[in-house]
Scaffold this active site. Structure first.
Site, short mmCIF file in Angstrom:
data_model
loop_
_atom_site.label_atom_id
_atom_site.label_comp_id
_atom_site.label_asym_id
_atom_site.label_seq_id
_atom_site.Cartn_x
_atom_site.Cartn_y
_atom_site.Cartn_z
N THR A 33 0.83 -1.21 0.00
CA THR A 33 0.00 0.00 0.00
C THR A 33 0.86 1.26 0.00
O THR A 33 0.50 2.27 -0.63
CB THR A 33 -0.96 -0.01 1.21
OG1 THR A 33 -1.53 -1.31 1.32
CG2 THR A 33 -2.08 1.01 1.05
N GLY A 87 1.21 1.00 6.03
CA GLY A 87 0.13 0.04 5.88
C GLY A 87 -0.06 -0.76 7.16
O GLY A 87 0.64 -0.51 8.16
N ALA A 88 -0.97 -1.71 7.15
CA ALA A 88 -1.18 -2.56 8.32
C ALA A 88 -1.83 -3.87 7.87
O ALA A 88 -2.42 -3.94 6.80
CB ALA A 88 -2.08 -1.87 9.34
N LYS A 99 1.02 -5.45 12.61
CA LYS A 99 1.88 -5.18 11.46
C LYS A 99 3.00 -6.21 11.43
O LYS A 99 3.20 -6.93 12.38
CB LYS A 99 2.45 -3.76 11.56
CG LYS A 99 1.38 -2.70 11.32
CD LYS A 99 1.91 -1.28 11.31
CE LYS A 99 3.15 -1.05 10.53
NZ LYS A 99 3.08 -1.47 9.12
N GLY A 100 3.71 -6.22 10.30
CA GLY A 100 4.85 -7.12 10.22
C GLY A 100 4.65 -8.27 9.26
O GLY A 100 5.48 -9.18 9.20
N GLU A 108 9.55 -0.11 11.42
CA GLU A 108 8.29 0.63 11.26
C GLU A 108 7.86 1.23 12.59
O GLU A 108 7.39 2.37 12.65
CB GLU A 108 7.19 -0.30 10.74
CG GLU A 108 7.41 -0.73 9.29
CD GLU A 108 6.44 -1.80 8.83
OE1 GLU A 108 6.23 -1.90 7.61
OE2 GLU A 108 5.89 -2.54 9.65
#
Ligand SMILES: O=C(CO)[C@H](O)[C@H](O)COP(=O)(O)O
Length: 235
Positions: A33, A87-88, A99-100, A108
């Site tokens: 994204t 993004g997430a 996240k990740g 991040e």
């Protein structure tokens, strides 16, 4: 444009247009994204003369910044960030995130936590009522390679569930992060009630660098639908 990408692009454009101003230091997240956000920043640089310094959260982000002709900064030179966009994998109604998915969560989180404002951009599938109900691949946890086995055992003994070492695709062996570490994806057995407590418990395990749990960090989330319309969410 593919339908899902239409949503991602709409979310990215709204976040960049509403929150990025000239002379700012801007944190650039990672994933698919954020590509649309970087492209929109580049468009505004060209069309309006927008001038920003971009701080990457990964090798991918660094490449994106450079490929789009933007000014690359660093946390050493620009430790105070005005606005970070990322993004997430999942965002709940209180703006807590997982996240990740791309294994970039530690950098991040460093960038987001040093930003005055942190905005999430995602397609609508990432919006969730309760954290942990839509992202089924586990909570990403970056670990020092030599500690991965004890961390796996501690996670399973302390919190239950299963702690899986993330394996590479088109690469034998584990995923290696931009920091030279491994990622454990912790899959819980029953949905935790207090994610903040869980995060603190995991972070305190020796060998753990950080988790993909972003608790109470984002100011606003922009979710894009496949028709290009937007859902804006604040706490
Ligand atoms: O946390 C991330 C990478 O570590 C990404 O921001 C997250 O996985 C979302 O990615 P995408 O924009 O491709 O859906």
């Amino acid at each position: 444009m593919e339908a899902k990408n239409k949503g991602k692009a709409a979310a990215a454009k709204a976040a960049v247009d509403n929150h990025v101003k000239t002379s700012q230091v801007v944190g650039i997240g990672s994933g698919s994204t954020i590509v649309f956000a970087v492209q929109r920043i580049a468009e505004r640089v060209k069309d309006e003369g927008l001038s920003v310094i971009c701080i990457p959260t990964s090798f991918q982000a660094r490449q994106l910044i450079q490929e789009n002709g933007l000014t690359l900064g660093s946390l050493d030179r620009n430790p105070k960030i005005d606005v970070a966009i990322d993004g997430a994998d999942e965002v709940d109604k209180d703006m807590n995130c997982i996240k990740g998915g791309g294994a970039c969560q530690t950098q991040e989180k460093i960038v987001a936590s040093n930003a005055k404002e942190f905005y999430i951009i995602a397609d609508i599938s990432k919006q969730s009522k309760e954290l942990g109900t839509t992202w089924k691949q586990g909570i990403p946890i970056e670990v020092i390679p030599s500690a991965y086995r004890p961390v796996q055992l501690t996670l399973e003994e302390m919190l239950g569930g299963q702690a899986n070492l993330r394996m590479g695709v088109k690469k034998a062996g584990p995923v290696v992060t931009d920091n030279g570490n491994f990622v454990i994806d912790w899959q819980f057995q029953s949905l935790p009630k207090d994610w903040n407590k869980i995060n603190q418990q995991i972070v305190l395990i020796p060998g753990v660098l950080d988790t993909g749990l972003f608790i109470n960090m984002a100011k606003k989330a922009y979710f894009g639908r496949e028709d290009g319309s937007l859902v804006e969410q604040t706490k």
